[in-house]
Design a protein around this motif. Structure first.
Motif, PDB file in Angstrom:
ATOM      1  N   ALA A  91       0.828  -1.207   0.000  1.00 42.71           N
ATOM      2  CA  ALA A  91       0.000   0.000   0.000  1.00 42.71           C
ATOM      3  C   ALA A  91       0.862   1.258   0.000  1.00 42.71           C
ATOM      4  N   ALA A  92       1.972   1.228   0.732  1.00 42.46           N
ATOM      5  CA  ALA A  92       2.872   2.381   0.754  1.00 42.46           C
ATOM      6  C   ALA A  92       3.472   2.646  -0.624  1.00 42.46           C
ATOM      7  N   LEU A  93       3.802   1.586  -1.362  1.00 39.60           N
ATOM      8  CA  LEU A  93       4.328   1.767  -2.718  1.00 39.60           C
ATOM      9  C   LEU A  93       3.274   2.375  -3.638  1.00 39.60           C
ATOM     10  N   VAL A  94       2.022   1.943  -3.492  1.00 41.68           N
ATOM     11  CA  VAL A  94       0.947   2.499  -4.312  1.00 41.68           C
ATOM     12  C   VAL A  94       0.750   3.980  -3.992  1.00 41.68           C
ATOM     13  N   ALA A 113      -4.529  10.421  11.929  1.00 38.31           N
ATOM     14  CA  ALA A 113      -4.324  11.170  10.692  1.00 38.31           C
ATOM     15  C   ALA A 113      -4.227  10.234   9.494  1.00 38.31           C
ATOM     16  N   ALA A 114      -3.535   9.102   9.669  1.00 37.28           N
ATOM     17  CA  ALA A 114      -3.402   8.148   8.566  1.00 37.28           C
ATOM     18  C   ALA A 114      -4.742   7.562   8.158  1.00 37.28           C
ATOM     19  N   LEU A 115      -5.655   7.405   9.098  1.00 38.61           N
ATOM     20  CA  LEU A 115      -6.977   6.875   8.775  1.00 38.61           C
ATOM     21  C   LEU A 115      -7.942   7.971   8.316  1.00 38.61           C
ATOM     22  N   ALA A 116      -7.687   9.236   8.708  1.00 40.44           N
ATOM     23  CA  ALA A 116      -8.560  10.332   8.301  1.00 40.44           C
ATOM     24  C   ALA A 116      -8.284  10.783   6.878  1.00 40.44           C
ATOM     25  N   PHE A 117      -7.058  10.595   6.409  1.00 38.32           N
ATOM     26  CA  PHE A 117      -6.686  11.061   5.073  1.00 38.32           C
ATOM     27  C   PHE A 117      -7.552  10.441   3.979  1.00 38.32           C
ATOM     28  N   LEU A 157      -2.604   1.280   4.481  1.00 39.78           N
ATOM     29  CA  LEU A 157      -1.404   1.909   5.035  1.00 39.78           C
ATOM     30  C   LEU A 157      -1.688   2.487   6.418  1.00 39.78           C
ATOM     31  N   GLY A 158      -2.842   3.108   6.583  1.00 50.13           N
ATOM     32  CA  GLY A 158      -3.200   3.641   7.899  1.00 50.13           C
ATOM     33  C   GLY A 158      -3.318   2.556   8.948  1.00 50.13           C
ATOM     34  N   GLU A 159      -3.886   1.409   8.567  1.00 48.73           N
ATOM     35  CA  GLU A 159      -3.966   0.286   9.499  1.00 48.73           C
ATOM     36  C   GLU A 159      -2.572  -0.253   9.819  1.00 48.73           C
ATOM     37  N   GLY A 160      -1.692  -0.268   8.803  1.00 52.56           N
ATOM     38  CA  GLY A 160      -0.320  -0.687   9.055  1.00 52.56           C
ATOM     39  C   GLY A 160       0.419   0.253   9.983  1.00 52.56           C
ATOM     40  N   VAL A 161       0.201   1.551   9.825  1.00 48.34           N
ATOM     41  CA  VAL A 161       0.814   2.533  10.725  1.00 48.34           C
ATOM     42  C   VAL A 161       0.302   2.329  12.144  1.00 48.34           C
ATOM     43  N   ARG A 162      -0.990   2.070  12.285  1.00 42.47           N
ATOM     44  CA  ARG A 162      -1.549   1.828  13.618  1.00 42.47           C
ATOM     45  C   ARG A 162      -0.910   0.620  14.274  1.00 42.47           C
TER      46      ARG A 162
END
Length: 343
Positions: free
Chosen positions: A38-41, A238-242, A301-306
């Protein structure tokens, strides 16, 4: 024989300093394959948005130039050619009725959609952080006042308020900036609740009490003690709100109060494509598919950051192999030491 010599003789690796917080975070994030993909995308989409002028110049197209010769006026403006007029000059086809290049409008639309969502998220997090900290560190009546304002903000129909605000603002105001301000200015309540709850919990801990007893002021404590501890939940939110803000911007454009032509936006393209899904399906599928992929990648990606910021996630990631090998070496060293002691 000393333990250090035994370890060195057994071929054990020297002690390694523990990883810093940033390195540990990136290690945990890379250990998640879905989050890495997801980060690469997301990185690719950001690069496309930033390089929009270069990409359109490379394609030799402009997002706002009409090509009436590429649409069939007798058929109502349907693009001439298969798959919406895809050709060597127009890589993704052309827009119905106008003949504008779809590739150019897609990449410029990525810049608008991602830019609006980014500014809205930054504003939303900043307002929520300031209001939440003020409520947690202020007096009792300040806390109650801000908490009631936050509750009212949560209860209000955000979409209706955004529609009303965007409808009354003059068209001369830059539309992308206005949409970002509206989305960020009315979506701060969730961040404020999280920050207030976390800050109230941190206030009761020993390190904050020690800072208070040393004579430091409230905002000095907030800056040096609370903010570092609040970084993990705030970054996660923030990662999930974006991706949510991307959907809101697209929805506002779809409802006709968002980005106005000729500025390209994925949501605005969907608004114009709803009458062409049979005659020119690619005009609908391209922005819809890109919105789906972008929101999905950002959500993953937001879930991965969490997960990477969660201290409990360290025991669930793939570090067990190294520990097992280290334990085996330690057992061998202990066996050798026992034999020498017996001798």
């Amino acid at each position: 024989m000393s333990d250090a010599l035994l370890v060195q003789e057994a071929g054990a690796a020297p002690a390694v300093a523990p990883a810093s917080g940033a390195r540990l975070f990136w290690r945990r994030l890379r250990a998640q394959r879905a989050a890495s993909a997801a980060a690469l995308v997301v990185l690719l989409l950001v690069l496309v948005a930033l390089a929009a002028p270069l990409l359109t110049a490379l394609a030799g197209q402009d997002p706002n130039i009409y090509h009436p010769d590429l649409v069939d006026s007798a058929a109502g403006g349907v693009p001439i050619g298969p798959f919406g007029g895809i050709s060597a000059d127009h890589w993704l086809g052309v827009e119905p009725q106008t003949g504008r290049d779809l590739f150019a409008r897609i990449v410029y639309g990525a810049r608008v959609s991602l830019g609006v969502a980014l500014v809205a998220t930054v504003l939303q997090i900043t307002l929520g952080l300031v209001i939440g900290l003020t409520a947690a560190l202020g007096s009792r009546w300040v806390d109650q006042l801000l908490s009631r304002i936050t509750d009212i903000n949560v209860a209000l129909p955000i979409m209706v308020i955004a529609l009303a605000l965007l409808a009354i603002v003059p068209e001369t105001f830059p539309r992308p900036v206005l949409i970002a301000l509206v989305i960020g200015g009315i979506n701060w309540a969730g961040t404020s609740k999280i920050v207030r709850a976390q800050a109230l919990t941190l206030k009761s801990l020993d390190f904050v009490s020690a800072a208070r007893l040393s004579g430091r002021g409230k905002w000095s404590i907030a800056r040096r003690e609370l903010l570092p501890s609040l970084a993990a939940p705030v970054i996660t939110y923030a990662a999930l709100a974006f991706p949510t803000n991307i959907i809101v911007e697209a929805a506002l454009s779809f409802l006709g109060v968002g980005i106005k032509p000729p500025t390209p936006s994925w949501g605005q393209m969907l608004t114009e494509a709803d009458t062409w899904y049979q005659a020119a399906p690619t005009y609908l599928l391209l922005p819809a598919g890109l919105l789906f992929v972008t929101v999905l990648a950002l959500t993953v990606l937001g879930e991965g950051v969490r997960t990477a910021l969660d201290p409990r996630a360290a025991s669930r990631l793939s570090v067990g192999t190294k520990r097992t090998r280290g334990g085996t070496k330690q057992t061998r060293v202990g066996t050798k030491q026992s034999k020498e002691d017996a001798a």
